[in-house]
Design an enzyme around this catalytic site. Structure first.
Site, PDB file in Angstrom:
ATOM      1  N   ASP A  52      -6.160   0.736  10.615  1.00 24.52           N
ATOM      2  CA  ASP A  52      -6.840   0.053   9.508  1.00 24.52           C
ATOM      3  C   ASP A  52      -8.360   0.287   9.514  1.00 24.52           C
ATOM      4  O   ASP A  52      -9.040  -0.173   8.603  1.00 24.52           O
ATOM      5  CB  ASP A  52      -6.539  -1.453   9.538  1.00 24.52           C
ATOM      6  CG  ASP A  52      -5.130  -1.763   9.052  1.00 24.52           C
ATOM      7  OD1 ASP A  52      -4.449  -0.844   8.563  1.00 24.52           O
ATOM      8  OD2 ASP A  52      -4.704  -2.937   9.170  1.00 24.52           O
ATOM      9  N   CYS A 112       0.836  -1.202   0.000  1.00 22.89           N
ATOM     10  CA  CYS A 112       0.000   0.000   0.000  1.00 22.89           C
ATOM     11  C   CYS A 112       0.870   1.251   0.000  1.00 22.89           C
ATOM     12  O   CYS A 112       1.897   1.298   0.665  1.00 22.89           O
ATOM     13  CB  CYS A 112      -0.862   0.029   1.251  1.00 22.89           C
ATOM     14  SG  CYS A 112      -2.249  -1.083   1.192  1.00 22.89           S
TER      15      CYS A 112
HETATM   16  C1  UD1 Z   1       0.701  -4.117   9.841  1.00 21.97           C
HETATM   17  C2  UD1 Z   1      -0.561  -4.486   9.097  1.00 21.97           C
HETATM   18  C3  UD1 Z   1      -1.234  -3.235   8.548  1.00 21.97           C
HETATM   19  C4  UD1 Z   1      -1.460  -2.232   9.674  1.00 21.97           C
HETATM   20  C5  UD1 Z   1      -0.181  -1.974  10.444  1.00 21.97           C
HETATM   21  C6  UD1 Z   1      -0.396  -1.102  11.679  1.00 21.97           C
HETATM   22  C7  UD1 Z   1      -0.033  -6.686   8.261  1.00 21.97           C
HETATM   23  C8  UD1 Z   1       0.244  -7.568   7.102  1.00 21.97           C
HETATM   24  N1  UD1 Z   1      -0.229  -5.390   8.024  1.00 21.97           N
HETATM   25  O1  UD1 Z   1       1.577  -3.515   8.871  1.00 21.97           O
HETATM   26  O2  UD1 Z   1      -2.481  -3.624   7.974  1.00 21.97           O
HETATM   27  O3  UD1 Z   1      -1.919  -1.014   9.113  1.00 21.97           O
HETATM   28  O4  UD1 Z   1       0.394  -3.213  10.878  1.00 21.97           O
HETATM   29  O5  UD1 Z   1      -1.326  -1.673  12.516  1.00 21.97           O
HETATM   30  O6  UD1 Z   1      -0.130  -7.149   9.387  1.00 21.97           O
HETATM   31  N2  UD1 Z   1       7.996   1.242  10.943  1.00 21.97           N
HETATM   32  C9  UD1 Z   1       9.272   1.708  10.878  1.00 21.97           C
HETATM   33  N3  UD1 Z   1      10.279   0.818  10.630  1.00 21.97           N
HETATM   34  C10 UD1 Z   1      10.052  -0.514  10.450  1.00 21.97           C
HETATM   35  C11 UD1 Z   1       8.720  -0.982  10.510  1.00 21.97           C
HETATM   36  C12 UD1 Z   1       7.700  -0.077  10.762  1.00 21.97           C
HETATM   37  O7  UD1 Z   1       9.531   2.898  11.057  1.00 21.97           O
HETATM   38  O8  UD1 Z   1      11.002  -1.279  10.237  1.00 21.97           O
HETATM   39  C13 UD1 Z   1       6.890   2.191  11.215  1.00 21.97           C
HETATM   40  C14 UD1 Z   1       5.919   2.306  10.041  1.00 21.97           C
HETATM   41  O9  UD1 Z   1       6.360   3.225   9.081  1.00 21.97           O
HETATM   42  C15 UD1 Z   1       4.690   2.763  10.755  1.00 21.97           C
HETATM   43  C16 UD1 Z   1       4.756   2.037  12.096  1.00 21.97           C
HETATM   44  O10 UD1 Z   1       6.100   1.673  12.261  1.00 21.97           O
HETATM   45  O11 UD1 Z   1       4.720   4.144  10.973  1.00 21.97           O
HETATM   46  C17 UD1 Z   1       3.885   0.810  12.204  1.00 21.97           C
HETATM   47  O12 UD1 Z   1       4.139  -0.066  11.118  1.00 21.97           O
HETATM   48  P1  UD1 Z   1       4.032  -1.650  11.268  1.00 21.97           P
HETATM   49  O13 UD1 Z   1       3.354  -1.964  12.542  1.00 21.97           O
HETATM   50  O14 UD1 Z   1       5.345  -2.257  10.996  1.00 21.97           O
HETATM   51  O15 UD1 Z   1       3.072  -2.020  10.062  1.00 21.97           O
HETATM   52  P2  UD1 Z   1       3.117  -3.323   9.194  1.00 21.97           P
HETATM   53  O16 UD1 Z   1       3.588  -4.485  10.009  1.00 21.97           O
HETATM   54  O17 UD1 Z   1       3.773  -3.044   7.902  1.00 21.97           O
END
Ligand code: UD1
Length: 427
Positions: free
Chosen positions: A314, A125
């Site tokens: 979400d 996304c």
């Molecule tokens: C998962 C969900 C998604 C949901 C999100 C938050 C799945 C497949 N997807 O996405 O539907 O919207 O959780 O509830 O489960 N971040 C960093 N560095 C990283 C990883 C994340 O800075 O290495 C930040 C992201 O930019 C964001 C925040 O952490 O601002 C949360 O992201 P994250 O919880 O990792 O989302 P996803 O696991 O990708």
């Protein structure tokens, strides 16, 4: 490319089966890489993202068997058996990973089982930059060496991973899952603090334990994992989708209808259900799930997205659709992702009164939305346009619906069965 055409104005009445959660199913499927035995997952939703990951896993050597079908009318969904007897390939290629960010979830298990992983940097996304630095820092803490080259992450741990302490700077769901899988087979103990507490993380942890992993603190923000030498197969039922539940609850309320959400579990949605109740929605538990009824115009409330157990990002776009037609003004603040207001200009095209400043949207409720051609931009944004279409005067046509197919199984059929005038058409 298909479009969804909706004629608004019908109150929805009936029942909708809630399927297994996509966001639980994806990490659970990736966990199959951790064992040479069969992992059987039931209650899987039938979605494009699931097929994408199945395809990716098959390319790594996982034999995938499928039986059962959501079309059988039951709530059992699809059953998938995954057997990674040997890992024949450790590269997850660009053309699959770019379709779905969750492909990153193979990184931890591949490293743990095969000692190496090459995974393309993700797509998915278009909601903000969504880096993967936390995944990588955590894996480095467990002893992996990581290099970024030509758009790929090259990770290696030829002598295996070693447990360690790691504090996540933000409670990333995907990073927590990747690290849990990696740590379950690392030497020694790993402590993950400030871990994500989402129910989908707990579902994965419970499945890993059934596979022989030793994890304490499930459901809390501190997870202790004692690494084991090997994991075995198991059968696991995917937990129901709380986002699908919340989305259909909003559909019932917005249209002034009543829907029983069969298979839904209220305890997975405490915070959104509290918010929904504040708007005037009636919510009750039944023997089979939840029943939701809308009664007159909703009241505007302020909402701020937060990591679990807070209000989920979400459901932010869908909540905004409700607030767009509520009585009063609402401030909706997005704290998880920047750039997650792409539904706003589309809702405005339908007559909503919304202004965005930074991470906050001010939504002044209007008496009526008007149907319009609109464009889906990401998964949850697109479904908010469908919700708006259900209450708008006249016809709404949502294009680029492939985003919807990534996360909502049989959306038009489920809504149509409750009386919505909605159909999928080829332009
Ligand atoms: C998962 C969900 C998604 C949901 C999100 C938050 C799945 C497949 N997807 O996405 O539907 O919207 O959780 O509830 O489960 N971040 C960093 N560095 C990283 C990883 C994340 O800075 O290495 C930040 C992201 O930019 C964001 C925040 O952490 O601002 C949360 O992201 P994250 O919880 O990792 O989302 P996803 O696991 O990708």
């Amino acid at each position: 490319m298909d479009q969804i055409r909706i004629a608004g104005g019908r109150a929805l009445k009936g029942e909708i089966s809630i399927y297994g959660a996509k966001n639980a199913a994806l990490p659970l499927m990736a966990a199959s890489l951790l064992t040479s035995e069969t992992l059987t997952l039931s209650n899987l939703p039938h979605l494009a993202d699931i097929s994408t990951l199945a395809h990716l896993l098959a390319g790594l050597g996982v034999e995938i068997g499928m039986n059962g079908d959501a079309d059988n009318g039951g709530n059992a969904g699809r059953v998938l058996s995954l057997r990674a007897e040997t890992i024949s390939e450790t590269t997850a290629p660009y053309d699959l990973v770019r379709r779905m960010r969750a492909s990153m979830l193979v990184l931890g298990p591949l490293l743990a089982r095969a000692g190496a992983a090459t995974v393309s940097l993700p797509g998915g996304c278009a909601i903000g930059t969504r880096p993967i630095d936390i995944h990588l820092a955590g894996l480095e803490r467990l002893g992996a060496t990581i290099e970024l080259r030509h758009g790929y992450v090259n990770a290696a741990a030829p002598r295996g991973l070693t447990g360690g302490e790691f504090r996540l700077p933000v409670p990333s769901v995907g990073a927590t899952e990747n690290l849990l899988m990696a740590a379950s087979m690392a030497k020694g103990e790993t402590v993950l603090s400030n871990a994500a507490r989402e129910p989908e993380v707990a579902d994965l942890a419970n499945c890993l334990c059934a596979m022989g992993a030793e994890i304490e603190g499930i459901g809390s923000d501190e997870l202790r994992v004692r690494g084991v030498a090997g994991l075995h197969g198991t059968d696991h039922e995917v937990l129901p989708d709380r986002i699908e539940t919340g989305t259909y609850a909003l559909a019932a309320a917005m249209t002034g209808g009543e829907i029983e959400l069969v298979g839904a579990r209220a305890e997975l949605l405490s915070s959104p259900l509290e918010a929904f109740a504040e708007t005037g929605m009636h919510i009750g538990e039944t023997a089979r799930g939840l029943v939701v009824r809308g009664d007159g115009r909703a009241r505007s409330i302020d909402v701020q997205t937060q990591p679990y157990p807070g209000f989920p990002t979400d459901l932010q776009a869908q909540m905004m659709a409700l607030m767009a037609v509520s009585d009063g003004a609402s401030m909706i603040t997005e704290t998880i992702f920047e750039n997650r207001f792409m539904h706003v200009p589309e809702l405005v095209r339908m007559g909503a009164d919304i202004t965005v400043r930074g991470g906050t949207a001010l939504v002044r409720g209007v008496a009526k939305l008007k149907g319009a051609p609109v464009m889906a931009t990401d998964l949850r944004a697109s479904v908010s346009l469908v919700l708006a279409g259900l209450v708008a005067e006249g016809e709404t046509v949502v294009s680029r619906v492939y985003h919807l197919d990534r996360g909502y199984e049989r959306l038009e059929q489920k809504l149509a069965a409750c009386g919505a005038q909605i159909e999928r058409v080829e332009p």
